[in-house]
Design a protein around this motif. Structure first.
Motif, short mmCIF file in Angstrom:
data_model
loop_
_atom_site.label_atom_id
_atom_site.label_comp_id
_atom_site.label_asym_id
_atom_site.label_seq_id
_atom_site.Cartn_x
_atom_site.Cartn_y
_atom_site.Cartn_z
N ARG A 126 -6.07 20.92 12.36
CA ARG A 126 -7.43 20.71 12.27
C ARG A 126 -8.51 20.83 13.24
NH1 ARG A 126 -6.80 14.99 8.85
NH2 ARG A 126 -5.22 15.58 7.45
N HIS A 178 -10.15 23.05 14.34
CA HIS A 178 -11.03 24.48 14.42
C HIS A 178 -11.95 24.18 13.06
CE1 HIS A 178 -8.87 25.76 10.51
NE2 HIS A 178 -7.88 25.14 11.02
N LEU A 232 0.09 25.37 10.68
CA LEU A 232 0.30 25.35 12.17
C LEU A 232 -1.13 25.31 12.77
CD1 LEU A 232 3.32 27.91 12.09
CD2 LEU A 232 3.24 25.42 12.44
N LEU A 233 -2.14 25.97 12.45
CA LEU A 233 -3.41 25.83 13.10
C LEU A 233 -3.80 24.45 13.23
CD1 LEU A 233 -5.49 28.90 11.68
CD2 LEU A 233 -4.89 28.43 13.90
N ILE A 264 -12.69 26.97 11.04
CA ILE A 264 -12.52 28.30 10.02
C ILE A 264 -12.25 27.79 8.59
CG2 ILE A 264 -11.00 30.20 9.87
CD1 ILE A 264 -10.17 30.22 12.75
N LEU A 287 -0.05 29.49 8.01
CA LEU A 287 -1.01 29.76 8.89
C LEU A 287 -2.06 28.34 9.05
CD1 LEU A 287 -2.59 31.57 11.08
CD2 LEU A 287 -4.02 32.48 9.23
N HIS A 288 -2.45 27.99 7.82
CA HIS A 288 -3.23 26.77 7.58
C HIS A 288 -2.43 25.52 8.23
CE1 HIS A 288 -6.21 23.82 5.81
NE2 HIS A 288 -4.91 23.39 5.24
#
Length: 644
Positions: free
Chosen positions: A473, A475, A470-471, A477, A467-468
């Motif tokens: 940078r 964002h 594929l998200l 969160i 998840l980290h």
């Protein structure tokens, strides 16, 4: 000819002195076919009227000549220049083809001459011309002439295919069998080859693109036919026992082995870094090891120390559910090999065999598969071949839904991966990937020496990491209580993954394992593990001797349970550019001892995959039968209602 290392240099002056003779052959000669049959009388169309074709004229100023070549004569230069729908000027591609065929002929003539000087042939020819040939040597003379013919033909085809290899296109043609293979002497043999090439160009080369395709395909078929004939011919040692190098073309002639164009394939795929592959720890680790193993290949010796010592993975199968990372694994491995080859200056060739290679024409699918395999096997390159979705590409024998083209591909892959003539040099590897490996033919699947279970992310840490990743940078969160990618630390993850195979995972195999261990205790000797293997075979008859070989090969891979240091890949002088024997010694120092734990883990890992495939295959067959029964019941009901 001069000696350079382990190669004989075929000097440029020795080749060019045969240019006039080669050109004379291309301009025109008579040939009456002895084995093949002539096609339609296309030669007359070639000279159908004044001004409709360009004509080669005498280079003597002021001299007007009339062609004395009979209608069945061979005029290959005119045939090549006619493949352009009447264009007034020779195109660049036509010029390339003309020069290639002339140079291929000159190389063949030069090598045949060298063969004659290296054997008794040259002396026997002189004696024959003078009428002094001893009666007792006539048989030897005939055999040497036949050897000269085979050498001339194969070198001609080899050089022509090589010189045209970078000028081909996506167009391919089926030229059929080569028939006019004459073995009287080198000159007559070349006459027959050029006549047959002219015939095939006349019937198939409607344009210059197809012309090059026909010439290349004919050269390949000629080499194959001559190589088979050479297996039973005498006096070929002087040719097969040496290696010739044509420096200007970078062409290396090794007996009756086709020369490959040692050029890298330009890759358009997006490469992945190892840290971008989440989960799949064993598959990732073995892929990274294999990428470095390939780089140990010695181009001079044409052998890899890993292939000699054991532990080299020639074929492997990666299977898993859709979306678990098979494509990412391919991108990672291809990227690593490409990077290492770029540093070392090695040619790298990547190819994928896809469903586009299945053809409706009989034999074409098999030929496509053979071309794919031969391209990767080329000993002049580092090769990586992939067969994605192999369950769709290669047919399962006995399955009525398998097309003839799919079954052709299956036959080629089986012969290429573990056939009587398979030679593993260690310069290439083949990866087969599938979401449904149970649909792959059993015999073909068992030719995969290693099994990579591509099961994607498994742990909580894996899912956080992916998840980290594929998200990206874009964002803000926070990551939270987690050390990014710490779980992907390869050594730690692989050790844990291998340890999980101390016991089987599949229920059917676990039952066999517990029963045998209950009878003999811990499986810590060869005798006990052999008894376990027999029990597996009794539970699944498909678990044969080939399975045992694959398991022992996997154990040897574990004995090489080390990665070649990164600095060896970054600085080629440390390892890659060293001699073969020194490379071998450096690898042997890193080898680790084989343990009973390793052997048992690999037995369970391999057997788990076979039981998993068998269970899925049986379940799929049951579902098919259930659907068939349901359709039968509906059909009966409708039939009875119709009669009522």
């Amino acid at each position: 000819m001069s000696l350079t290392g382990d190669q004989m240099e075929l000097r440029e002056e020795d080749i060019r002195k045969h240019y006039p003779a080669a050109l004379a052959l291309l301009e025109g000669f008579d040939h009456t076919p002895r084995i093949a049959r002539a096609g339609e009388p296309v030669a007359t169309e070639r000279s159908s009227g004044v001004g409709t074709r360009r004509r080669f004229r005498s280079t003597t100023p002021g001299l007007v000549t009339r062609s004395t070549v009979r209608p069945e004569g061979v005029r290959l230069l005119e045939r090549i220049e006619a493949a352009d729908d009447g264009e007034a000027l020779v195109s660049p591609l036509q010029a390339v083809a003309m020069n290639a065929v002339r140079r291929a002929l000159a190389i063949a003539l030069a090598l045949a001459e060298g063969f004659g000087e290296a054997t008794a042939l040259a002396g026997l020819k002189r004696a024959n011309l003078a009428g002094d040939l001893p009666a007792g040597r006539k048989g030897e003379f005939s055999e040497l002439l036949a050897a000269e013919a085979l050498i001339s033909l194969h070198v001609f085809g080899n050089a022509l295919a090589y010189l045209l290899s970078s000028h081909g296109s996506e167009v391919s043609v089926e030229v059929g069998d080569v028939e006019e293979v004459l073995s009287d002497n080198g000159q007559l043999a070349l006459h027959g080859a050029l006549w047959e090439l002219d015939q095939k160009l006349a019937s198939m080369a409607q344009d210059e693109t197809r012309m090059v395709a026909v010439m290349s395909a004919y050269a390949e078929q000629l080499m194959e036919k001559v190589a088979l004939r050479a297996q039973s011919a005498a006096h070929l040692g002087a040719f097969t026992g040496a290696v010739w190098k044509v420096e200007a073309d970078d062409l290396v002639i090794r007996g009756f082995t086709p020369a490959g164009k040692a050029r890298s394939t330009s890759l358009s795929m997006s490469f992945k870094k190892p840290e971008e592959v989440i989960g799949n720890h064993i598959a990732k680790y073995q892929s990274m090891k294999l990428a470095k193993m390939l780089m140990a290949y010695d181009f001079d010796r044409r052998l890899n120390p890993f292939a000699e010592l054991g532990g080299f993975i020639f074929t492997f199968m990666g299977d898993g559910m859709p979306g678990t990372g098979k494509t990412t694994l391919i991108q990672m491995m291809a990227g690593l090999i490409n990077e290492y080859c770029s540093v070392a200056g090695y040619p790298f060739r990547y190819q994928n065999l896809s469903t586009e290679n299945i053809d409706s024409y009989q034999g074409k699918s098999g030929q496509n598969a053979k071309d794919f395999v031969n391209g990767i096997l080329d000993p002049g390159v580092i090769g990586f071949g992939t067969i994605d979705d192999i369950d769709q590409l290669a047919g399962k024998r006995g399955d009525r839904q398998s097309s003839a083209g799919q079954l052709e591909i299956t036959a080629v892959l089986m012969e290429s991966f573990a056939g009587a003539n398979t030679v593993v040099r260690g310069n290439c590897t083949f990866g087969m990937f599938s979401n449904f490996p149970e649909n792959v033919d059993d015999a073909l699947r068992q030719r995969a020496g290693a099994r990579f279970l591509v099961d994607g992310p498994q742990t909580r840490e894996d899912y956080v990491d992916i998840l980290h990743l594929l998200l990206g940078r874009g964002h803000e969160i926070p990551l939270g209580d987690h050390e990014a990618f710490a779980a992907q630390e390869i050594r730690k993850a692989v050790s844990a993954s291998f340890a999980q195979h101390a016991r089987p995972r599949e229920a059917g195999l676990l039952e066999v394992f517990d029963r045998v261990r209950g009878e003999v205790g811990e499986l810590d000797t060869i005798a006990k593990m052999g008894r376990y293997l027999k029990a597996i075979q009794q539970a699944d008859a498909r678990f044969t001797g080939r399975a045992i070989k694959n398991i022992t090969d996997a154990v040897k891979v574990r004995a090489m349970d080390f990665e070649l240091p990164d600095e060896w890949m970054e600085n080629p002088e440390l390892f890659l550019f060293k001699g073969y024997d020194e490379k071998r010694a450096m690898i042997e120092e890193l080898r680790v001892p084989v343990t009973s734990e390793m052997v048992l883990q690999e037995i369970n890992r391999y057997a788990d995959s076979e039981f998993r495939y068998a269970d899925k295959s049986d379940e799929a067959a049951i579902e098919d039968m259930v659907r068939e029964f349901e359709r039968t019941e509906v059909a009966k009901k409708r039939f009875l209602e119709g009669r009522g």
